[in-house]
Design a protein around this motif. Structure first.
Motif, mmCIF file in Angstrom:
data_model
loop_
_atom_site.group_PDB
_atom_site.id
_atom_site.type_symbol
_atom_site.label_atom_id
_atom_site.label_comp_id
_atom_site.label_asym_id
_atom_site.label_seq_id
_atom_site.Cartn_x
_atom_site.Cartn_y
_atom_site.Cartn_z
ATOM 1 N N ARG A 1 -37.390 45.700 -64.895
ATOM 2 C CA ARG A 1 -36.654 45.297 -63.687
ATOM 3 C C ARG A 1 -35.637 46.360 -63.300
ATOM 4 N NH1 ARG A 1 -36.103 39.758 -63.339
ATOM 5 N NH2 ARG A 1 -38.159 38.787 -63.333
ATOM 6 N N VAL A 2 -34.868 46.795 -64.277
ATOM 7 C CA VAL A 2 -33.788 47.743 -63.989
ATOM 8 C C VAL A 2 -34.359 49.062 -63.472
ATOM 9 C CG1 VAL A 2 -31.881 49.049 -65.011
ATOM 10 C CG2 VAL A 2 -32.218 46.648 -65.619
ATOM 11 N N GLU A 3 -35.497 49.489 -64.058
ATOM 12 C CA GLU A 3 -36.102 50.745 -63.611
ATOM 13 C C GLU A 3 -36.600 50.663 -62.179
ATOM 14 O OE1 GLU A 3 -39.098 51.656 -66.459
ATOM 15 O OE2 GLU A 3 -37.681 52.358 -67.973
ATOM 16 N N ALA A 4 -36.854 49.458 -61.689
ATOM 17 C CA ALA A 4 -37.364 49.298 -60.316
ATOM 18 C C ALA A 4 -36.255 49.311 -59.277
ATOM 19 C CB ALA A 4 -38.143 47.979 -60.211
ATOM 20 N N LEU A 5 -35.003 49.306 -59.715
ATOM 21 C CA LEU A 5 -33.890 49.180 -58.771
ATOM 22 C C LEU A 5 -33.386 50.527 -58.278
ATOM 23 C CD1 LEU A 5 -31.658 46.479 -60.519
ATOM 24 C CD2 LEU A 5 -33.243 46.146 -58.603
ATOM 25 N N PRO A 6 -33.008 50.602 -57.013
ATOM 26 C CA PRO A 6 -32.249 51.771 -56.557
ATOM 27 C C PRO A 6 -30.908 51.811 -57.291
ATOM 28 C CG PRO A 6 -33.078 50.478 -54.703
ATOM 29 C CD PRO A 6 -33.297 49.654 -55.937
ATOM 30 N N GLU A 7 -30.362 53.016 -57.488
ATOM 31 C CA GLU A 7 -29.127 53.141 -58.254
ATOM 32 C C GLU A 7 -27.946 52.444 -57.582
ATOM 33 O OE1 GLU A 7 -28.037 56.980 -59.559
ATOM 34 O OE2 GLU A 7 -29.918 57.362 -60.621
ATOM 35 N N SER A 8 -28.024 52.228 -56.284
ATOM 36 C CA SER A 8 -26.892 51.638 -55.567
ATOM 37 C C SER A 8 -26.759 50.139 -55.800
ATOM 38 C CB SER A 8 -27.049 51.879 -54.064
ATOM 39 O OG SER A 8 -28.254 51.295 -53.583
ATOM 40 N N VAL A 9 -27.751 49.525 -56.445
ATOM 41 C CA VAL A 9 -27.758 48.070 -56.636
ATOM 42 C C VAL A 9 -26.974 47.693 -57.893
ATOM 43 C CG1 VAL A 9 -29.216 46.070 -57.098
ATOM 44 C CG2 VAL A 9 -29.945 47.787 -55.434
ATOM 45 N N GLU A 10 -26.126 46.684 -57.788
ATOM 46 C CA GLU A 10 -25.486 46.088 -58.958
ATOM 47 C C GLU A 10 -26.344 44.909 -59.411
ATOM 48 O OE1 GLU A 10 -22.712 47.030 -60.485
ATOM 49 O OE2 GLU A 10 -21.945 48.526 -59.079
#
Length: 280
Positions: free
Chosen positions: A196-205
């Motif tokens: 899940r975390v790898e799928a997120l843009p870095e700007s997302v909390e």
């Protein structure tokens, strides 16, 4: 949020989910249900390190309530009992009519945050929530109109698809909440959170919930990956096998682990800065 955020000692937001809307005192005799009980638990959790209080409302008989009037009673009592914590109202509602789902947004003042379920889900044997795109959009529109920060509830990978597809519609930083457990919730395993975390843009909390015995390992992993955590009796009734917990105990443990891992616990002011909230 990334592992670098962990290494940099970024503050960790702890949310306390005090009561929920499914189980009651038959499952835990000290589960807070009245506005006074919820407010007392909220104050104890704020003192233990929670900067966000996730609120549900209950009727006098303990059943879940959706009316703005009952949420107003709960919110007023919690504001009176706490110093500066962020209030987050639940708009989730398995088996609830869509019209009622807007009610928790209509208190005065509006809550700073509210949950937003991102798709259909099943819980237990008879509880289903459709959460159509039309309903999600209408709830988001009202949140935006009232200056309420949505927490996108991602119960499974389908909900992640739905969230990523509309991420640019949400004000920065988007805030996603990953839930792990049974039913249509994602299987609780460390590799699933990593994916899940790898799928997120870095700007997302992001925030993490692990139901039942998965609360401790999944939230600890979230802290290592630079995420935030939610604990409390809504999601987990036990401190350890066979020993019932209190909301305060679960928050205190999360705060202690966060500090030990080098993630200072976020104050309400730091939480508002991290998430771009309007203030209490």
């Amino acid at each position: 949020m990334t592992y670098d955020d962990y290494l940099d000692g970024k503050p960790a937001i702890i949310t306390a989910a005090l009561t929920g809307g499914v189980h009651g005192k038959e499952a835990h005799p000290d589960l807070p249900e009245t506005p006074e009980e919820i407010a007392s638990a909220a104050a104890a959790c704020e003192a233990a390190g929670a900067s966000v209080l996730h609120l549900h409302a209950r009727r006098d008989n303990g059943e879940r309530a959706f009316s703005a009037e009952r949420f107003q009673e709960v919110a007023d009592a919690v504001r009176e009992a706490t110093d500066d914590a962020v209030l987050q109202h639940s708009t989730g509602g398995t088996a609830a009519p869509d019209a009622l789902r807007h009610e928790p947004l209509r208190t005065d003042p509006a809550p700073e945050m509210a949950s937003l379920d991102m798709g259909p889900l099943n819980r237990y044997d008879r509880l289903t929530s459709e959460n159509t795109r039309e309903l999600v959009a209408s709830l988001h529109a009202e949140m935006r109109e009232r200056g309420i920060k949505p927490e996108l509830e991602v119960f499974n990978d389908g909900h992640l698809n739905e969230s990523l597809a509309v991420l640019d519609e949400f004000e920065d930083p988007p805030y996603l909440n990953f839930l792990f457990g049974g039913g249509t919730t994602s299987p609780p395993h460390p590799r699933n959170l990593l994916n899940r975390v790898e799928a997120l843009p870095e700007s997302v909390e992001f925030n993490v919930i692990g139901f039942g015995p998965h609360q401790l390992p999944m939230t600890t992993q979230s802290l290592l990956l630079g995420g935030h955590v939610r604990v409390g009796l809504e999601d987990n009734r036990y401190y350890e096998r066979g020993e019932l917990a209190t909301n305060e105990q679960l928050v205190a443990r999360a705060a202690r682990i966060s500090e030990e891992l080098g993630r200072p616990v976020a104050t309400p002011a730091e939480t508002r800065e991290l998430l771009g909230l309007r203030g209490r």
